[in-house]
Design an enzyme around this catalytic site. Structure first.
Site, PDB file in Angstrom:
ATOM      1  N   HIS A  63      11.824 -10.385   8.992  1.00  0.00           N
ATOM      2  CA  HIS A  63      12.258  -8.057   8.320  1.00  0.00           C
ATOM      3  C   HIS A  63      13.739  -8.929   8.936  1.00  0.00           C
ATOM      4  O   HIS A  63      14.003  -9.535   9.875  1.00  0.00           O
ATOM      5  CB  HIS A  63      11.129  -8.544   8.838  1.00  0.00           C
ATOM      6  N   ASP A 123       6.538 -11.284  15.506  1.00  0.00           N
ATOM      7  CA  ASP A 123       6.697  -9.662  14.640  1.00  0.00           C
ATOM      8  C   ASP A 123       4.716 -10.378  14.410  1.00  0.00           C
ATOM      9  O   ASP A 123       4.901 -10.774  13.102  1.00  0.00           O
ATOM     10  CB  ASP A 123       7.737 -10.128  13.171  1.00  0.00           C
ATOM     11  N   GLN A 148       2.426  -7.709   9.986  1.00  0.00           N
ATOM     12  CA  GLN A 148       1.665  -7.971   9.384  1.00  0.00           C
ATOM     13  C   GLN A 148      -0.050  -8.660   9.291  1.00  0.00           C
ATOM     14  O   GLN A 148      -0.831  -9.164   8.922  1.00  0.00           O
ATOM     15  CB  GLN A 148       2.073  -8.857   8.038  1.00  0.00           C
ATOM     16  N   LYS A 158       1.331   0.549  10.198  1.00  0.00           N
ATOM     17  CA  LYS A 158       0.349  -0.130   9.306  1.00  0.00           C
ATOM     18  C   LYS A 158      -0.946  -0.852   9.466  1.00  0.00           C
ATOM     19  O   LYS A 158      -1.671  -1.210   8.654  1.00  0.00           O
ATOM     20  CB  LYS A 158       1.484  -1.523   9.542  1.00  0.00           C
ATOM     21  N   CYS A 169      13.339  -5.695   2.451  1.00  0.00           N
ATOM     22  CA  CYS A 169      13.732  -5.495   3.903  1.00  0.00           C
ATOM     23  C   CYS A 169      13.737  -7.156   3.913  1.00  0.00           C
ATOM     24  O   CYS A 169      14.083  -7.666   5.515  1.00  0.00           O
ATOM     25  CB  CYS A 169      13.007  -5.016   5.159  1.00  0.00           C
TER      26      CYS A 169
END
Lengths: 489, 372
Positions: free
Chosen positions: A199, A275, A278, A301, A444
């Site tokens: 991202h 990261d 998700q 999220k 992104c």
């Protein structure tokens, strides 16, 4: 490559999870032409697919006991999506004259009433600045805020609650690491390894810091639309100081074997920043088991409010890092020409924090835990496979990322393109004429799209409150949309 | 005008049947019948317009549309060029969003393709989710009129670009510059478009207005004794621009000057590098067309004198900028008008890049010529 699954804590293996597993296989056999799975006798004969998801704990139990009927089969118990939907007021509305089908969860998730209530309760009952006052309200607010920190720490299984730093979002958390750890520790010629699928928030801060420090960025390319792990191993060297990697890709839906990546990286003396935007909302993530140095995620999220996110960092690392933002709260003593700084986490939380939002995040974690991350994970596995195979049935479509199989996991999201139709046209028409919300653009991830050879893609991303019926609606809507553009244009 | 013809035939294609409404309760059966019906609609012959049942969401939308129309009567219709007014009327007569989309796609399909040479950053519209390019040039037959060309990789955006191209082409720069951006609400497309796409539409309009104004400024300059570089023209003539746009003018990007008449190489080349063999261009055009088309008849006429003194001709003091070309060739068989023009332009690339500004083309096949 062996895509290792996320790490489940040593949990009680209930018969229910086995039950679910076999159900999903027979389901898969029924809906897809793929023959990966051994033929198992279907547990519900002569049904195109079984929607049942009977598990024996918490929220699902009550509903399962009542055997809430679905339109197509009165004997089957409702899916997790059907059970949880009533908790989300925003999902029950019509958009452009159609029932809303919200498939943009990778961009942001919806919030259950419990979280919305926690936010308004904070402001109605005990809003007060934290860590500063001695009066009743401020004590209550401080307790709630710090309790939220505990909840986050438990959620990711951090060893120490001080390892959780509240930020505005994951992007700010990455910038914190970049400007604090990065600027302090990187020298000219040091290498930072990233994947091409990162991202922008994982790329741009490092570009800025590399310019400041003379460090160099190296990218892992794709092979068959997933990051090339062999190439990654080849890129690691004694110059590598940091590896930045996603856990789950927001475009490809692929899952990286973080535990292995951390092993390889630590062997060459590199730190690892993951990261997990998700992954944390969708599966169990155990930072101790993964042994990561830094991990970031966003509240919005994972059913929490916007304006909150967190950084996990190993306590010895955080203790050695200089401050990021300066101001109140992160100091011990302030003199005219210098100040002494507080210990982490306060050192990295300057000024009045987003108190309500952090408490809201805590409430979101409570909500998710009451369902159970394993249950959410398993349900989304079903959704992911169903979505993928249904989308594959659309002619002239290309779905990016790996196909799900026994060894390859996919998140419940698909980025795709249809030949000769611009994804923006698809997304606009799906919204206007069907009330289906998907995203179109580069999500992104411009370097990734260049590597894939496209300008933009459309993306449908699901969460545990979506249902297979919604997937059906989406597929019908997509076929109608494609029809419109191929016949009218 | 062509737009009105499409207007009358397609208005009749609108059908509002209760079956178009989605059934809110269950998913499968009704939705599929909706699909079948919509598919047949696309291929059906003209059907009469039905009034909508009151309770439908489509009726609600039509009601919202009427409300918006009333709100926006404040948009001054006299500021809109007649072609644009026709297009607006067309869209207003089509209340159902899906039919508006179809109309939009038809417009887009009618837009001639843009030469890839113009798909550059200088022509690109900012603020669009898809890629959009816009080009402005003076009408070879009418020096005061501005013509536009545009393209996009997204079909809906191309439709929007087509609306602007057809609506604004042929109008003088002063009129184009005064078109108020909120006319887009009159189309009734706004509620059917996402905000980012809307921004793209408004940015498209702005860019076209900027380019039109630039052409105007340069044509006003041709009264001067020496040719002035367009770049300085944009800064020294801001006041003039301001007066046209009512003080809302934005900085015209320096590179847009080079797109006068769409010849993007013109500003890059030094003015002294033009060929100075007088009469040679006409010979070269004839040569190239004869080689490429083996025409049975070919007429090439230099009409540069008709255009002397207007924008883009500055600096080409020896004429040879505008030609009439009349050619009859078997090569044109089976090719659309656009393809024929493309063929001729391709053959004359070198000329176009060295000072040839415009061609007025009459391209026929032998059979067309003898029957016509």
């Amino acid at each position: 490559m062996a895509a290792s699954l996320c790490h489940f804590p040593p949990a009680v293996s209930s018969s229910s999870s086995l039950f679910v597993g076999s159900k999903s296989r027979s389901l898969l056999l029924a809906v897809s032409p793929f023959k990966h799975f051994p033929a198992k006798p279907s547990l519900s004969p002569s049904r195109p697919w079984t929607r049942s998801y009977a598990v024996s704990n918490d929220a699902a139990a009550a509903a399962a006991a009542f055997s809430v009927a679905s339109p197509s089969d009165p004997r089957e118990s409702p899916s997790l999506g059907e059970i949880t939907r009533p908790d989300f007021p925003i999902l029950h509305q019509a958009v452009n004259g159609f029932n809303l089908v919200y498939f943009d969860n990778a961009a942001t998730s919806q919030k259950p009433s419990a979280v919305i209530k926690a936010l308004s309760e904070y402001y109605e009952l005990y809003n007060s600045n934290v860590h500063r006052g001695v009066h009743y309200l401020s004590a209550k607010a401080t307790d709630a805020y710090e309790e939220a920190r505990n909840k986050v720490a438990n959620f990711v299984n951090a060893a120490d609650r001080r390892e959780i730093i509240f930020t505005r979002n994951a992007t700010e958390a990455i910038n914190l690491v970049a400007y604090s750890w990065g600027v302090f520790n990187l020298r000219p010629g040091d290498e930072i390894v990233l994947t091409i699928a990162e991202h922008h928030s994982s790329i741009v801060p490092w570009q800025i810091v590399a310019k400041k420090t003379g460090a160099v960025l190296k990218y892992v390319e794709l092979t068959k639309e997933v990051p090339d792990l062999d190439q990654f191993k080849g890129l690691l060297s004694k110059n590598t100081k940091l590896v930045v990697a996603h856990h789950v890709s927001n475009v490809l839906g692929s899952v990286l074997p973080i535990d292995e990546i951390v092993d390889w990286s630590h062997k060459v003396g590199a730190k690892v920043l993951v990261d997990a935007c998700q992954s944390v909302p969708h599966m169990v993530v155990d930072v101790q088991k993964l042994n990561v140095d830094f991990l970031v995620a966003s509240s919005h999220k994972m059913c929490g409010p916007t304006g909150a996110g967190f950084l996990y960092g190993k306590i010895n690392l955080l203790s050695s890092m200089p401050p990021f933002l300066g101001g109140g709260e992160m100091i011990t003593d302030v003199f005219q020409d210098y100040s002494t700084y507080a210990e982490p986490p306060s050192r990295f939380e300057a000024g009045t924090p987003a108190i309500a939002e952090a408490i809201g995040l805590g409430a979101a974690i409570d909500y998710l835990s009451s369902i159970g991350m394993e249950k959410i994970h398993n349900y989304e596995k079903e959704l992911s496979e169903y979505l993928y195979y249904q989308l594959s049935s659309v002619p002239n479509i290309h779905i990016y990322g790996p196909a799900p199989s026994n060894t390859v996991r996919r998140a419940a999201l698909c980025s795709f393109n249809v030949d000769n139709i611009h994804p923006t046209d698809i997304a606009t028409f799906l919204d206007e004429q069907h009330g289906v919300a998907v995203r179109s653009g580069h999500h992104c991830a411009q370097p990734l799209h260049r590597a894939l050879g496209v300008n933009a893609s459309a993306r449908a991303s699901l969460y545990f409150y979506n249902t297979k019926e919604e997937v059906d609606t989406f597929i019908r809507a997509l076929k109608d949309t494609i029809e419109f553009f191929t016949t009218t244009a | 005008m062509a737009a009105s013809c499409i207007f009358s035939s397609s208005a009749r294609r609108l059908v509002a049947s209760p079956k178009l409404l989605p059934n809110r309760s269950a998913f499968p059966s009704n939705a599929s019948s909706f699909l079948c019906l919509s598919r047949s609609l696309l291929f059906s012959s003209p059907i009469s317009f039905q009034s909508l049942p009151r309770s439908s969401p489509i009726a609600l939308r039509a009601q919202q549309q009427r409300q918006q129309d009333q709100e926006l009567e404040s948009v001054d219709a006299s500021l809109l060029p007649p072609k644009l007014r026709d297009i607006i009327a067309l869209f207003q007569s089509v209340p159902e969003p899906k039919a508006k989309y179809q109309q939009l796609l038809h417009y887009g399909a009618r837009l001639p393709p843009l030469d890839p040479a113009f798909k550059t950053d200088a022509h690109r519209v900012r603020g669009c989710v898809s890629q959009v390019w816009v080009r402005a040039f003076s009408d070879p037959d009418d020096p005061t009129a501005v013509r536009f060309e545009a393209d996009s990789d997204s079909a809906l955006t191309k439709g929007l670009a087509a609306l602007l191209v057809f609506g604004l082409s042929g109008s003088p720069a002063t009129v184009i510059a005064r078109v108020p951006p909120d006319f887009v609400q009159l189309l009734g497309l706004r509620q059917s478009l996402t905000p980012s796409r809307n921004n793209g539409f408004l940015n498209m309009l702005k860019l076209m207005q900027q380019k039109a104004v630039q052409l105007y400024i340069e044509s006003a300059q041709t009264g001067d004794s020496k040719p002035v570089e367009s770049k300085t023209a944009s800064t020294t003539n801001k006041e003039e621009k301001n007066s046209i746009l009512g003080g809302e003018a934005e900085e015209v990007p320096g590179e847009s000057a080079s797109q006068v008449n769409g010849n993007s190489n013109l500003a890059d080349k030094d003015e002294t590098s033009e060929r100075d063999d007088l009469g040679g261009r006409r010979k070269r055009i004839i040569e190239r067309l004869q080689q490429g088309l083996s025409p049975s008849e070919l007429e090439v006429e230099d009409v540069s004198y008709l255009h002397a003194g207007h924008a883009g001709v500055r600096g080409s003091t020896d004429g040879e900028t505008h030609f009439n070309v009349r050619v009859i060739s078997k090569e044109f068989e089976g090719k659309s008008l656009v393809k024929r023009h493309r063929l001729i332009y391709d053959l004359l690339q070198e000329e176009l890049q060295s000072g040839l500004h415009a061609l007025s083309i009459d391209a026929k096949t032998p059979s067309e010529a003898h029957s016509g």
